[in-house]
Design a protein around this motif. Structure first.
Motif, PDB file in Angstrom:
ATOM      1  N   ALA A 141       0.845  -1.197   0.000  1.00  0.00           N
ATOM      2  CA  ALA A 141       0.000   0.000   0.000  1.00  0.00           C
ATOM      3  C   ALA A 141       0.878   1.244   0.000  1.00  0.00           C
ATOM      4  O   ALA A 141       1.944   1.265   0.622  1.00  0.00           O
ATOM      5  N   HIS A 142       0.426   2.284  -0.700  1.00  0.00           N
ATOM      6  CA  HIS A 142       1.225   3.492  -0.819  1.00  0.00           C
ATOM      7  C   HIS A 142       0.994   4.415   0.374  1.00  0.00           C
ATOM      8  O   HIS A 142      -0.141   4.722   0.731  1.00  0.00           O
ATOM      9  N   VAL A 143       2.080   4.868   0.952  1.00  0.00           N
ATOM     10  CA  VAL A 143       2.043   5.651   2.191  1.00  0.00           C
ATOM     11  C   VAL A 143       1.147   6.887   2.041  1.00  0.00           C
ATOM     12  O   VAL A 143       1.361   7.724   1.154  1.00  0.00           O
ATOM     13  N   LEU A 144       0.123   6.954   2.892  1.00  0.00           N
ATOM     14  CA  LEU A 144      -0.756   8.128   3.020  1.00  0.00           C
ATOM     15  C   LEU A 144      -1.381   8.568   1.706  1.00  0.00           C
ATOM     16  O   LEU A 144      -1.776   9.725   1.556  1.00  0.00           O
ATOM     17  N   GLU A 145      -1.513   7.658   0.770  1.00  0.00           N
ATOM     18  CA  GLU A 145      -2.141   7.984  -0.518  1.00  0.00           C
ATOM     19  C   GLU A 145      -3.645   7.802  -0.407  1.00  0.00           C
ATOM     20  O   GLU A 145      -4.134   6.808   0.131  1.00  0.00           O
TER      21      GLU A 145
END
Length: 257
Positions: A141-145
């Motif tokens: 999962a992409h950080v804070l996206e």
């Protein structure tokens, strides 16, 4: 002059015109105050629940989950989970009392075009490692996206359909977001603050709220930080000294009940 065929125009009951082809009625409907009093510092408080909202900041997987970003880069995220239990009790009671719940969370664009190098540098100071927008080693999962698992609110905190969500892209939830416009439309003047990190995003948002003229109440039992303890002490001191009040959600809910 009133007319029975006037149509309400406005997304919030506290800020509506009533209009038809010939008439525009600008008189807003008034709400009877719902006062509640409780212990606070530096002085005890009475607030109007009809003009209050709770701002819950960054209770997201990346900050509060063992598989999230902070844990993945070696930060002890245990303190960031401390607000979960008190919030899980406070939020239903506040909703029942008619207080809007506003989730203010990091929710960045996939292309990061709205993020300056100064924001990115905070979390990736040497340009290496896992920073904003990079995939987590644990699950990709992409950080804070926005819309990623990483940016989602932790499962332990229930979200209701009437809750309000605001994506933020800075420490402060007011910069480059519609938060202020939403609060003005709701007719809110008092803000209860909760979430993580107390000394960073929570304080940054509270500070801007104070500068915009809102009454600010920091809920100390619903806020926490992974920073050293002196950061908590300094933040609470500054809130009480300059920017508002501190109280506990426990005391507020007891007063409501």
């Amino acid at each position: 002059m009133s007319s029975p065929d006037l149509v309400a125009l406005g997304s919030a009951g506290a800020n509506q015109w009533r209009v038809n082809k010939t008439t525009c009625d600008l008189v807003r409907k008034t709400r009877a105050p719902k006062s509640v009093s409780f212990a606070a510092e530096p002085q005890n408080l009475s607030i109007d629940l009809t003009r209050s909202a709770i701002i819950v900041i960054d209770m997201q997987n990346d900050f509060c989950h063992p598989d999230g970003w902070l844990a993945g880069i070696g930060v002890d995220m245990t303190p960031a989970r401390a607000p979960i239990e008190p919030l899980s009790k406070a939020l239903p009671a506040l909703r029942k009392a008619g207080v809007p719940v506003i989730w203010v969370n990091w929710g960045n664009r996939p292309d990061k075009l709205n993020l300056s190098p100064s924001v990115l540098h905070v979390y990736k100071p040497d340009g290496r490692g896992i920073g904003i927008g990079d995939p987590l080693a644990s699950n990709g999962a992409h950080v804070l996206e926005k819309d990623s698992w990483a940016a989602a609110i932790v499962d332990e905190l229930a979200i209701e359909p009437d809750d309000i969500h605001v994506d933020k892209y800075r420490m402060s939830g007011f910069w480059d977001t519609p938060l202020d416009s939403i609060l003005r439309n709701l007719g809110v003047t008092t803000l209860l603050f909760a979430g993580v990190n107390l000394d960073q995003c929570v304080f940054g948002t509270l500070l801007d709220a104070n500068c915009l003229g809102y009454d600010c109440v920091l809920l100390t039992d619903c806020s926490a930080t992974t920073s050293p303890a002196f950061c908590t002490d300094a933040t609470i001191y500054n809130v009480k000294q300059c920017f508002g009040f501190t109280a506990t959600a426990t005391d507020i809910i007891a007063a409501i009940d």
